[in-house]
Design a protein around this motif. Structure first.
Motif, mmCIF file in Angstrom:
data_model
loop_
_atom_site.group_PDB
_atom_site.id
_atom_site.type_symbol
_atom_site.label_atom_id
_atom_site.label_comp_id
_atom_site.label_asym_id
_atom_site.label_seq_id
_atom_site.Cartn_x
_atom_site.Cartn_y
_atom_site.Cartn_z
ATOM 1 N N ALA A 173 5.071 12.782 8.871
ATOM 2 C CA ALA A 173 5.940 11.353 8.876
ATOM 3 C C ALA A 173 7.363 11.193 8.705
ATOM 4 C CB ALA A 173 5.090 10.603 8.080
ATOM 5 N N ASN A 174 7.902 10.472 9.367
ATOM 6 C CA ASN A 174 9.200 10.016 9.409
ATOM 7 C C ASN A 174 9.476 8.625 9.511
ATOM 8 O OD1 ASN A 174 9.373 9.072 12.130
ATOM 9 N ND2 ASN A 174 9.242 11.364 13.015
ATOM 10 N N PRO A 175 10.861 8.022 9.423
ATOM 11 C CA PRO A 175 10.993 6.587 9.296
ATOM 12 C C PRO A 175 10.350 5.924 10.480
ATOM 13 C CG PRO A 175 12.827 7.745 8.566
ATOM 14 C CD PRO A 175 11.886 8.808 9.066
ATOM 15 N N GLU A 176 9.827 6.548 11.652
ATOM 16 C CA GLU A 176 9.526 5.763 12.841
ATOM 17 C C GLU A 176 7.912 5.643 12.856
ATOM 18 O OE1 GLU A 176 12.120 8.342 13.271
ATOM 19 O OE2 GLU A 176 13.379 6.358 13.151
ATOM 20 N N THR A 177 7.387 6.626 11.935
ATOM 21 C CA THR A 177 5.986 6.695 12.007
ATOM 22 C C THR A 177 5.419 5.398 11.464
ATOM 23 O OG1 THR A 177 6.213 9.206 11.573
ATOM 24 C CG2 THR A 177 4.056 8.126 11.215
ATOM 25 N N ILE A 178 6.251 4.540 10.457
ATOM 26 C CA ILE A 178 5.583 3.478 9.937
ATOM 27 C C ILE A 178 5.107 2.373 10.845
ATOM 28 C CG2 ILE A 178 7.736 2.327 9.620
ATOM 29 C CD1 ILE A 178 4.588 1.855 7.442
ATOM 30 N N ALA A 179 5.523 2.450 12.151
ATOM 31 C CA ALA A 179 5.325 1.704 13.335
ATOM 32 C C ALA A 179 3.903 1.770 13.696
ATOM 33 C CB ALA A 179 6.219 1.677 14.644
ATOM 34 N N LEU A 180 3.350 3.188 13.798
ATOM 35 C CA LEU A 180 2.012 3.565 14.054
ATOM 36 C C LEU A 180 1.277 3.214 12.853
ATOM 37 C CD1 LEU A 180 2.726 6.990 15.526
ATOM 38 C CD2 LEU A 180 2.107 4.762 16.940
ATOM 39 N N VAL A 181 1.562 3.368 11.517
ATOM 40 C CA VAL A 181 0.885 3.196 10.425
ATOM 41 C C VAL A 181 0.611 1.761 9.893
ATOM 42 C CG1 VAL A 181 0.762 3.881 7.859
ATOM 43 C CG2 VAL A 181 1.269 5.679 9.616
ATOM 44 N N GLU A 182 1.751 1.017 10.028
ATOM 45 C CA GLU A 182 1.373 -0.387 9.345
ATOM 46 C C GLU A 182 0.364 -0.986 9.793
ATOM 47 O OE1 GLU A 182 4.328 -4.009 7.832
ATOM 48 O OE2 GLU A 182 5.188 -2.270 8.955
ATOM 49 N N PRO A 183 -0.164 -1.026 11.382
ATOM 50 C CA PRO A 183 -1.038 -1.750 11.714
ATOM 51 C C PRO A 183 -2.671 -1.471 11.294
ATOM 52 C CG PRO A 183 0.297 -1.606 13.451
ATOM 53 C CD PRO A 183 0.860 -0.757 12.374
ATOM 54 N N CYS A 184 -2.523 -0.194 10.748
ATOM 55 C CA CYS A 184 -3.718 0.351 10.217
ATOM 56 C C CYS A 184 -4.035 -0.049 8.900
ATOM 57 C CB CYS A 184 -3.752 1.728 10.232
ATOM 58 S SG CYS A 184 -3.349 2.514 11.979
ATOM 59 N N LEU A 185 -2.929 -0.295 8.250
ATOM 60 C CA LEU A 185 -3.215 -0.431 6.697
ATOM 61 C C LEU A 185 -3.965 -1.514 6.140
ATOM 62 C CD1 LEU A 185 0.600 0.177 5.759
ATOM 63 C CD2 LEU A 185 -1.456 1.926 5.796
ATOM 64 N N PRO A 186 -4.188 -2.796 6.734
ATOM 65 C CA PRO A 186 -5.106 -3.665 6.197
ATOM 66 C C PRO A 186 -6.575 -3.056 6.236
ATOM 67 C CG PRO A 186 -3.503 -4.674 7.632
ATOM 68 C CD PRO A 186 -3.172 -3.260 7.883
ATOM 69 N N TYR A 187 -6.814 -2.275 7.038
ATOM 70 C CA TYR A 187 -8.195 -1.690 7.224
ATOM 71 C C TYR A 187 -8.498 -0.284 6.432
ATOM 72 C CZ TYR A 187 -7.701 -4.851 11.112
ATOM 73 O OH TYR A 187 -7.382 -5.961 11.762
ATOM 74 N N VAL A 188 -7.577 -0.075 5.586
ATOM 75 C CA VAL A 188 -7.566 1.181 4.831
ATOM 76 C C VAL A 188 -8.082 0.975 3.386
ATOM 77 C CG1 VAL A 188 -6.205 3.242 4.198
ATOM 78 C CG2 VAL A 188 -5.769 2.350 6.391
ATOM 79 N N ASP A 189 -9.062 1.644 2.922
ATOM 80 C CA ASP A 189 -9.381 1.560 1.468
ATOM 81 C C ASP A 189 -8.613 2.603 0.824
ATOM 82 O OD1 ASP A 189 -11.479 -0.775 1.594
ATOM 83 O OD2 ASP A 189 -12.469 0.912 2.738
ATOM 84 N N TYR A 190 -8.515 3.869 1.112
ATOM 85 C CA TYR A 190 -7.934 4.851 0.269
ATOM 86 C C TYR A 190 -6.947 5.439 1.255
ATOM 87 C CZ TYR A 190 -11.703 4.060 -2.951
ATOM 88 O OH TYR A 190 -12.891 3.598 -3.770
ATOM 89 N N PHE A 191 -5.479 5.274 0.911
ATOM 90 C CA PHE A 191 -4.530 6.021 1.670
ATOM 91 C C PHE A 191 -3.926 7.264 0.949
ATOM 92 C CE2 PHE A 191 0.275 5.477 3.348
ATOM 93 C CZ PHE A 191 -0.052 6.181 4.360
ATOM 94 N N ARG A 217 1.302 -4.050 2.331
ATOM 95 C CA ARG A 217 0.994 -4.071 3.671
ATOM 96 C C ARG A 217 -0.782 -3.979 3.794
ATOM 97 N NH1 ARG A 217 5.934 -3.092 2.872
ATOM 98 N NH2 ARG A 217 7.463 -3.429 4.405
ATOM 99 N N GLY A 218 -1.471 -4.030 2.708
ATOM 100 C CA GLY A 218 -2.889 -4.252 2.917
ATOM 101 C C GLY A 218 -3.713 -2.820 2.325
ATOM 102 N N VAL A 219 -3.098 -1.948 1.906
ATOM 103 C CA VAL A 219 -3.816 -0.681 1.488
ATOM 104 C C VAL A 219 -4.460 -1.151 0.129
ATOM 105 C CG1 VAL A 219 -3.718 1.501 0.612
ATOM 106 C CG2 VAL A 219 -2.508 1.030 2.719
ATOM 107 N N LYS A 220 -5.859 -0.917 0.150
ATOM 108 C CA LYS A 220 -6.590 -1.238 -1.274
ATOM 109 C C LYS A 220 -6.096 -0.207 -2.257
ATOM 110 C CE LYS A 220 -8.775 -4.378 1.200
ATOM 111 N NZ LYS A 220 -7.945 -3.707 2.757
ATOM 112 N N ASN A 221 -6.157 1.117 -1.994
ATOM 113 C CA ASN A 221 -5.970 2.014 -3.047
ATOM 114 C C ASN A 221 -4.873 2.935 -2.472
ATOM 115 O OD1 ASN A 221 -8.016 1.517 -5.340
ATOM 116 N ND2 ASN A 221 -9.094 1.584 -3.416
ATOM 117 N N CYS A 222 -3.645 3.177 -3.016
ATOM 118 C CA CYS A 222 -2.445 4.181 -2.509
ATOM 119 C C CYS A 222 -2.403 5.357 -3.527
ATOM 120 C CB CYS A 222 -1.245 3.327 -2.547
ATOM 121 S SG CYS A 222 0.038 4.348 -1.844
ATOM 122 N N ILE A 223 -2.951 6.492 -3.173
ATOM 123 C CA ILE A 223 -2.950 7.668 -3.742
ATOM 124 C C ILE A 223 -1.769 8.458 -3.248
ATOM 125 C CG2 ILE A 223 -4.468 9.533 -4.419
ATOM 126 C CD1 ILE A 223 -6.772 7.641 -3.995
#
Length: 324
Positions: A173-191, A217-223
């Motif tokens: 991951a790099n600073p640009e990767t967040i553009a791919l990751v952020e739309p996924c986060l509301p559907y992620v229970d464990y990141f 940004r929607g993650v339920k659990n950030c590990i």
């Protein structure tokens, strides 16, 4: 009722590792080292194998090349008990592969061919089978060129519509990767990212601030895995804790994060508390770090539970770079 405990979707790679490597010999000269091995690796591949070793019913969903390296990955995964019926073969590119010269301290620079990871996707006719598991793990965002973005979001969204539990990891991951990751986060229970990669995306090295960034940004659990400094966990329900790592002789850190995720998955399947999951996952990663390659010295569920209750705990505080 689902057929599998976990469906591990995404990045699978063949790793060829050697240790200890202190320097690349000049010209055509040779250096002698202690070990060379090949392993199933990747943020979906190594996680799938670790889940199978730990005794849960595991399906792999990926694409590998129609070559000897692809044969090795499929054969090896099947030997561990991983279902490979959704592993596709392609002749358009070679199997994703990495050469890893492992330094004496366990660090490993990488020489990587993206290969089959770049063409991986889940066909619409395979979607129901890919999601036929209690836990859907997606690993490899950032290297899955055809699957990154909306295809990943759509799969995770559908998984949640079906009532599945979702886990998510990425790579390089790099600073640009967040553009791919952020739309996924509301559907992620464990990141379950490493702090280094998560910090790159969040733009801060403060561990709590990184966790808050993803929770907001929607993650339920950030590990957040912190390497030798253990793990930091923050939940949307307000549960926050830090566990130190186990003290073990480190041979190679390849696959530690991927196997840690497998430990979280196994704990969730067994209905454990978040803290019990994190402690078990730390023991899984410790067993992997003790050997060469993504499977290291990981043997079984019972052996890992014994390690969790007997290994000494590191007393180190967090480094100045990643303060709590």
């Amino acid at each position: 009722m689902t057929t599998f405990d976990v469906s591990s979707i995404g990045f699978h790679v063949l790793d060829v590792l050697g240790r200890p490597v202190t320097a690349i010999p000049p010209g055509g000269r040779a250096a002698f080292i202690d070990e060379i091995c090949m392993t199933v690796a990747g943020t979906a591949g190594a996680t799938a194998v670790a889940c199978a070793i730990l005794g849960i019913k595991t399906r792999s969903v990926t694409t590998v090349g129609d070559d000897d390296m692809g044969d090795f990955l499929v054969s090896k995964m099947r030997n561990y008990g991983v279902d490979c019926s959704l592993v596709k073969r392609t002749s358009s590119v070679q199997t994703s592969a990495t050469i890893l010269p492992v330094r004496p301290n366990g660090e490993r620079p990488a020489l990587h061919v993206p290969g089959s990871a770049t063409v991986f996707d889940v066909a619409p006719y395979d979607l129901d089978a890919a999601l036929d598991a209690r836990i859907i793990h997606v690993g490899g965002t950032g290297l899955l060129k055809a699957f990154d973005g909306e295809p990943t979001v759509a799969l995770l969204r559908r998984a949640k519509e079906l009532g599945r539990i979702t886990t998510f990891d990425l790579i390089q991951a790099n600073p640009e990767t967040i553009a791919l990751v952020e739309p996924c986060l509301p559907y992620v229970d464990y990141f379950v990212p490493s702090i280094d990669e998560a910090s790159e995306m969040a733009g801060t090295s403060s561990v709590p601030a990184v966790a808050d960034f993803f929770l907001s940004r929607g993650v339920k659990n950030c590990i957040l895995t912190l390497g030798a400094n253990g793990v930091y966990v923050a939940s949307e329900r307000g549960r926050v804790f830090h566990l130190p790592a186990f003290e073990v002789p480190v041979s190679d850190t390849t696959g530690c994060g991927d196997s840690f995720t497998a430990g979280i998955i196994v704990g969730v399947i067994k209905g454990w508390s978040l803290e019990e999951c994190a402690r078990f996952a730390s023991a899984v990663a410790a067993r992997v770090a003790m050997g060469l390659g993504s499977q290291g010295k990981l043997k079984s569920f019972d052996d890992t539970v014994a390690a969790m209750t007997s290994l000494p705990v590191r007393q180190d505080t967090l480094t100045a770079t990643h303060q709590l």
